[in-house]
Motif scaffolding. Structure first.
Motif, short mmCIF file in Angstrom:
data_model
loop_
_atom_site.label_atom_id
_atom_site.label_comp_id
_atom_site.label_asym_id
_atom_site.label_seq_id
_atom_site.Cartn_x
_atom_site.Cartn_y
_atom_site.Cartn_z
N UNK A 32 43.21 48.31 23.20
CA UNK A 32 42.58 49.28 24.09
C UNK A 32 43.36 50.59 24.01
N UNK A 33 42.72 51.63 23.48
CA UNK A 33 43.35 52.95 23.41
C UNK A 33 43.54 53.50 24.81
N UNK A 34 44.61 54.27 25.05
CA UNK A 34 44.83 54.83 26.39
C UNK A 34 43.62 55.57 26.94
N UNK A 35 42.92 56.29 26.09
CA UNK A 35 41.76 57.04 26.55
C UNK A 35 40.60 56.17 27.00
N UNK A 36 40.60 54.91 26.59
CA UNK A 36 39.54 53.98 26.97
C UNK A 36 39.98 53.01 28.04
N UNK A 37 41.23 53.09 28.44
CA UNK A 37 41.78 52.07 29.34
C UNK A 37 41.20 52.14 30.75
N UNK A 38 40.89 53.34 31.23
CA UNK A 38 40.35 53.44 32.59
C UNK A 38 39.04 52.67 32.70
N UNK A 39 38.20 52.76 31.68
CA UNK A 39 36.94 52.01 31.68
C UNK A 39 37.21 50.51 31.73
N UNK A 40 38.18 50.03 30.95
CA UNK A 40 38.48 48.60 30.92
C UNK A 40 39.06 48.14 32.25
N UNK A 41 39.97 48.92 32.81
CA UNK A 41 40.53 48.57 34.13
C UNK A 41 39.42 48.49 35.18
N UNK A 42 38.50 49.44 35.12
CA UNK A 42 37.42 49.46 36.12
C UNK A 42 36.50 48.26 35.96
N UNK A 43 36.22 47.86 34.73
CA UNK A 43 35.39 46.69 34.52
C UNK A 43 36.03 45.44 35.13
N UNK A 44 37.33 45.30 34.92
CA UNK A 44 38.01 44.15 35.52
C UNK A 44 38.02 44.25 37.04
N UNK A 45 38.24 45.46 37.57
CA UNK A 45 38.29 45.64 39.02
C UNK A 45 36.93 45.36 39.66
N UNK A 46 35.87 45.70 38.95
CA UNK A 46 34.52 45.44 39.46
C UNK A 46 34.15 43.97 39.35
N UNK A 47 34.85 43.25 38.49
CA UNK A 47 34.57 41.84 38.28
C UNK A 47 35.39 40.95 39.19
N UNK A 48 35.77 39.80 38.68
CA UNK A 48 36.44 38.78 39.49
C UNK A 48 37.95 38.85 39.45
N UNK A 49 38.51 39.77 38.69
CA UNK A 49 39.97 39.84 38.58
C UNK A 49 40.60 40.19 39.92
N UNK A 50 41.60 39.41 40.33
CA UNK A 50 42.35 39.69 41.54
C UNK A 50 43.53 40.61 41.26
N UNK A 51 44.13 40.46 40.07
CA UNK A 51 45.26 41.30 39.68
C UNK A 51 45.09 41.68 38.21
N UNK A 52 45.45 42.92 37.90
CA UNK A 52 45.28 43.46 36.55
C UNK A 52 46.62 44.00 36.07
N UNK A 53 47.01 43.62 34.87
CA UNK A 53 48.26 44.07 34.27
C UNK A 53 47.95 45.03 33.13
N UNK A 54 48.54 46.22 33.18
CA UNK A 54 48.39 47.20 32.12
C UNK A 54 49.68 47.30 31.33
N UNK A 55 49.63 46.97 30.03
CA UNK A 55 50.85 46.66 29.28
C UNK A 55 51.30 47.75 28.31
#
Length: 381
Positions: free
Chosen positions: A104-127
């Motif tokens: 996941x490129x940094x410029x695309x990471x916000x979209x991926x984080x938001x998808x997880x946040x909108x879904x069932x993820x309780x905690x998200x790790x950005x590495x």
């Protein structure tokens, strides 16, 4: 040589680097994000089995955790090490579900984080460091979710930060390098000139200088975390300058492979790399991220998660040195063993006697922007 301690709780391992996110990092360039969105670390209240970044809350029946990686997981490197941690905790807890997205490129990471946040993820790790601001933007929009950012300096009510003091392991690897070198010239292929990387360079050089006052360190920058061809070119340029021990700070083993192919000592990073370097392998500073992921996910489940600034070292098991290569002399092994014990006993401070002796954790973590004397040249501006 791998040293892991599973007995300590997350609460015992917390290290507070300061109450607030800092708005700047000295010496940063090459893809660093800006510093908006940070707030003071603060306690929140739990609702319906989840929390908003603070103590309290009821136990959850299950937890879903998601990881976002900057490179492919592959079979070695930074993302591989994080995914080993993910797999370990996934196997450990029958109430845990894990997911991940790689490359996941940094410029695309916000979209991926938001998808997880909108879904069932309780905690998200950005590495990766460059995910800091995108994660902060999403954390602000989803206060009921938990976020953890790796290597950065911002915290929010529902976003913590985590890193390990792998500079201690780099210091030990530097001691071994200082003993085995015959040209007194060490090489280091580095990623971006940010405090995290500069810390590692300085610690490696100080380790070498502690056992060999003639040893000097040459650095070549790639301005990338994962670019094997460029890393190999940088390593070969260092080899042309009489380097006979190579170190690196990237996601691939390209620099180590170039050194081994040239018949000189090689130290890797992130993961055990002895199979690649063979007889030319020295060792590698490596990660055991499950030592953070396990207690963190447990705290989500039991409702005690809180935003913090985790930065532990060898004593916690979060990092260590890999096993020695087959040709490493006993002198190097004995010296490193003694120094490791001294670090664990609090008798050895990596920065003692250097320009950074007595500096605060805040400075060491996010403001270090210059070299120690044993490193040639200057940090790029």
């Amino acid at each position: 040589m791998v040293d892991k301690n599973h007995a300590r709780s997350r609460r015992e391992l917390l290290t507070a680097l300061g109450a607030a996110g800092i708005a700047g990092v000295a010496g940063c360039s090459g893809g660093e994000s800006g510093g908006g969105g940070g707030t003071d670390t603060a306690d929140g209240e739990a609702t319906d089995g989840t929390a908003t970044g603070g103590d309290g809350g009821s136990e959850m029946d299950s937890v879903t955790a998601a990881w976002v990686y900057i490179s492919e997981v592959g079979d070695l490197g930074w993302s591989w090490a994080h995914d080993q941690g993910r797999q370990t905790v996934d196997d450990q807890y029958d109430w845990l579900e894990t997911e991940y997205t790689e490359s996941v490129a940094p410029g695309d990471s916000e979209r991926v984080f938001e998808q997880y946040a909108q879904g069932e993820a309780d905690i998200i790790f950005g590495c990766t460091f460059e995910y800091q601001d995108p994660m902060a933007a999403v954390a602000e929009q989803y206060p009921e979710k938990y976020f953890e950012h790796n290597t950065g300096y911002l915290t929010m009510e529902n976003m913590g930060r985590y890193m390990g003091r792998i500079y201690q392991a780099r210091y030990l690897a530097g001691q071994a390098a200082g003993i085995v070198t015959e040209t007194d010239t060490l090489g280091y292929v580095a990623a971006f000139p940010i405090p995290e990387v500069i810390r590692g360079i300085n610690a490696y050089a100080l380790g070498a200088a502690s056992v060999n006052d003639s040893a000097t360190l040459k650095v070549r920058w790639t301005n990338s975390w994962f670019d094997p061809p460029t890393e190999g070119e940088a390593a070969n340029a260092l080899l042309d300058e009489n380097v006979d021990v190579m170190a690196q700070h990237q996601d691939s083993p390209a620099a180590l492979r170039a050194a081994a192919d040239a018949g000189v000592w090689a130290t890797g990073y992130d993961a055990p790399m002895g199979d690649i370097a063979g007889e030319n392998y020295l060792t590698s500073p490596i990660w055991h991220w499950e030592e953070f992921y396990g207690p963190t996910i447990e705290s989500v489940r039991d409702g005690t998660w809180e935003s913090d600034a985790y930065w532990e070292g060898l004593e916690s098991g979060i990092c260590s040195l890999d096993d020695w290569g087959p040709e490493v002399p006993q002198e190097a092994k004995d010296t490193v063993s003694e120094s490791r014990s001294a670090i664990l006993d609090g008798e050895l401070d990596v920065w003692a006697g250097s320009a950074f002796e007595g500096e605060s954790d805040e400075f060491l973590f996010q403001e270090m922007g210059s070299y120690v004397d044993a490193v040639e040249g200057e940090v790029p501006s």
